[in-house]
Motif scaffolding. Structure first.
Motif, PDB file in Angstrom:
ATOM      1  N   LEU A   3       0.833  -1.207   0.000  1.00 13.10           N
ATOM      2  CA  LEU A   3       0.000   0.000   0.000  1.00 13.10           C
ATOM      3  C   LEU A   3       0.869   1.260   0.000  1.00 13.10           C
ATOM      4  O   LEU A   3       0.652   2.197  -0.778  1.00 13.10           O
ATOM      5  N   LYS A   4       1.864   1.260   0.864  1.00 17.79           N
ATOM      6  CA  LYS A   4       2.746   2.429   0.954  1.00 17.79           C
ATOM      7  C   LYS A   4       3.577   2.598  -0.317  1.00 17.79           C
ATOM      8  O   LYS A   4       3.807   3.734  -0.770  1.00 17.79           O
ATOM      9  N   ALA A   5       4.043   1.491  -0.889  1.00 16.01           N
ATOM     10  CA  ALA A   5       4.856   1.577  -2.105  1.00 16.01           C
ATOM     11  C   ALA A   5       4.063   2.219  -3.241  1.00 16.01           C
ATOM     12  O   ALA A   5       4.593   3.053  -3.993  1.00 16.01           O
ATOM     13  N   ILE A   6       2.798   1.855  -3.363  1.00 19.71           N
ATOM     14  CA  ILE A   6       1.960   2.437  -4.421  1.00 19.71           C
ATOM     15  C   ILE A   6       1.749   3.922  -4.182  1.00 19.71           C
ATOM     16  O   ILE A   6       1.850   4.749  -5.103  1.00 19.71           O
ATOM     17  N   GLY A   7       1.446   4.287  -2.933  1.00 17.92           N
ATOM     18  CA  GLY A   7       1.233   5.697  -2.620  1.00 17.92           C
ATOM     19  C   GLY A   7       2.466   6.538  -2.870  1.00 17.92           C
ATOM     20  O   GLY A   7       2.392   7.617  -3.470  1.00 17.92           O
ATOM     21  N   VAL A   8       3.631   6.049  -2.420  1.00 13.07           N
ATOM     22  CA  VAL A   8       4.878   6.796  -2.622  1.00 13.07           C
ATOM     23  C   VAL A   8       5.200   6.903  -4.112  1.00 13.07           C
ATOM     24  O   VAL A   8       5.675   7.952  -4.593  1.00 13.07           O
TER      25      VAL A   8
END
Length: 502
Positions: free
Chosen positions: A230-235
């Motif tokens: 989730l964080k990788a996609i957002g970043v």
């Protein structure tokens, strides 16, 4: 009017670059002030060195030393010997054993330095005002140059980052289009693994959704990489928007999301006034996201509806995701709830994915599998992390009993739910009361410290007043003694002169 080059020359003549100190060459007045300051400082230092050595030799001071108090140079004296040096008491040490005294002969020089310091500040301010007025005449040109340099600096930073990152150039598409990213890694892995090929140690993910998808739900076990994905996609979306290269394969397409908003982690607060529990903070965050979501917004939610009764939390999560599917461009959420998985599978505008878990090795593989739903596998995860076997056995028995009771005893389930709610409420109230107690204890400790400080300063001031009073009395006695000696000498002179006159 000066040319821009002449402005630069004027600044370099007056101000050190780098550093920003106003130079002696800025004006003849400033040069003269500083020359006089250096002369007086040297004279004062020479005189105080001699005096401090004399005081140390007579054992009136611990050692020959010159210090600064209240911006004035003085000599540290022993408490009982302060009266041996005529002058002004500037300060007393924290222990009360040392008195910082400015010798009477140093007062004029210290006064002169104070006057020169004020003159120096005034002259520096005049010089800076003059330079500012010169710069102001070319303000537009200088501002344009600064903006151009900023753009060049940012572009250079992006280029150097792309070279160091060995990333891929993203193609920015309209927010209404889909997203296609292959072999994506979280950028922090590139930073932590500098100098090595991260592809050998990091499992990348693929993220490919078409324009019709409004919601993606990632399921699977804890420690499987749901939140990291989730964080990788957002970043990655934020990096693309900032014009940075991405840690993925080439050919990636990223929609331009004007807003990226997220609710990740625990936002519990322990403030005594208006503090929030974990679930309360979670609800506040969800409400802000629901209010802010628009058709060009990317929403990231980590386990919406968690922190409360599972049945109610699952219903809340389904309702929130349904609402965001209608208002935001794309919502990506992680979840353990079966109800969320079922609702996602039943929707034409939603898509599911799961992080893979190897039941043979009891370890997550960190692969993201599209179109599949994953089980939480909490007991398998616990076994893989080394939890005691007898605890796992009891947990499996309790789980089996819970499943049986859920099927045959609805009233018992309701009773357990009510007891769990009551226990949760009591736990939260206990946390609040403990926080209040800790805050009260901290306030009491601060009050005691403040009282001790005030009492110490009061004693310090009383001691200083006593020293000043003793110095004044000693000075008065000395003056009276000098007056008596002068009067005696005058009487003796008068007695000698009187017989001669006869």
């Amino acid at each position: 009017m000066r040319t821009p080059l002449e402005v630069v020359e004027a600044i370099e003549r007056c101000v050190s670059v780098p550093g920003g100190e106003v130079l002696d060459a800025a004006s003849e007045t400033l040069r003269a002030i500083r020359v006089e300051q250096r002369r007086i400082r040297e004279e004062l230092r020479t005189m105080l060195n001699a005096t401090s050595k004399e005081m140390a030799r007579k054992n009136f001071a611990e050692r020959a030393q010159i210090v600064t108090r209240l911006g004035r140079q003085c000599i540290p004296m022993k408490l009982g010997s302060a009266g041996e040096l005529p002058g002004v008491v500037l300060d007393v040490s924290g222990t009360g054993n040392t008195v910082f005294k400015e010798p009477q002969i140093a007062v004029p020089l210290n006064n002169a330095l104070a006057t020169l310091s004020a003159s120096e500040d005034a002259e520096i301010e005049r010089i800076l005002v003059e330079l500012t007025s010169i710069v102001q005449t070319h303000a537009d040109v200088l501002l344009d140059a600064n903006e151009a340099l900023t753009e060049l600096d940012v572009a250079n930073a992006r280029a150097r980052h792309a070279e160091w990152f060995d990333g891929a150039e993203p193609t920015i598409v309209d927010a209404n289009q889909g997203m296609c990213v292959r072999e994506l890694q979280h950028p922090l892995f590139r930073h932590w693994r500098r100098g090595t090929d991260v592809r050998d140690v990091v499992v990348p993910i693929d993220f490919n959704v078409d324009s019709s998808i409004k919601c993606v739900t990632i399921t699977g076990p804890n420690t499987g990489g749901k939140t990291a994905s989730l964080k990788a996609i957002g970043v990655a979306c934020l990096m693309a928007r900032a014009g940075l290269y991405l840690p993925c394969e080439s050919g990636c397409e990223i929609p331009f999301f004007r807003h990226v908003i997220a609710d990740l982690g625990d936002s519990q607060t322990l403030e005594l006034d208006g503090g929030l529990s974990t679930f309360g903070a979670h609800l506040k965050g969800l409400q802000r996201i629901l209010d802010a979501a628009t058709d060009d917004t990317l929403v990231l939610l980590d386990e919406p509806g968690s922190g409360t009764d599972p049945a109610e939390g699952a219903s809340l999560a389904v309702a929130v995701l349904n609402k965001l599917s209608r208002t935001s461009r794309l919502t990506i959420a992680t979840s353990h709830y079966e109800e969320v998985k079922e609702a996602t599978l039943a929707s034409d505008t939603a898509q599911v994915a799961a992080v893979e878990f190897d039941l043979q090795s009891l370890q997550p593989t960190y692969r993201l599998l599209w179109g599949e739903t994953g089980k939480s596998n909490a007991l398998h995860i616990a076994a893989g992390l080394g939890l005691e076997p007898w605890i796992l056995a009891e947990a499996r028995i309790a789980l089996a009993k819970a499943d049986a009771n859920a099927e045959v005893d609805a009233s018992g389930a309701i009773a357990r739910e009510n007891r769990a709610k009551l226990a949760s409420a009591l736990d939260e109230e206990c946390d609040v009361q403990l926080a209040r107690r800790a805050a009260a204890a901290a306030t009491l400790e601060e009050t005691r410290a403040l009282f001790d400080e005030v009492r110490s300063k009061s004693a310090h001031l009383d001691l200083r007043k006593q020293i000043i009073r003793d110095d004044a009395n000693n000075e008065i006695e000395r003056k009276i003694e000098e007056a008596r000696d002068g009067l005696s000498r005058a009487l003796r002179t008068l007695n000698v002169a009187t017989p001669n006159a006869r």
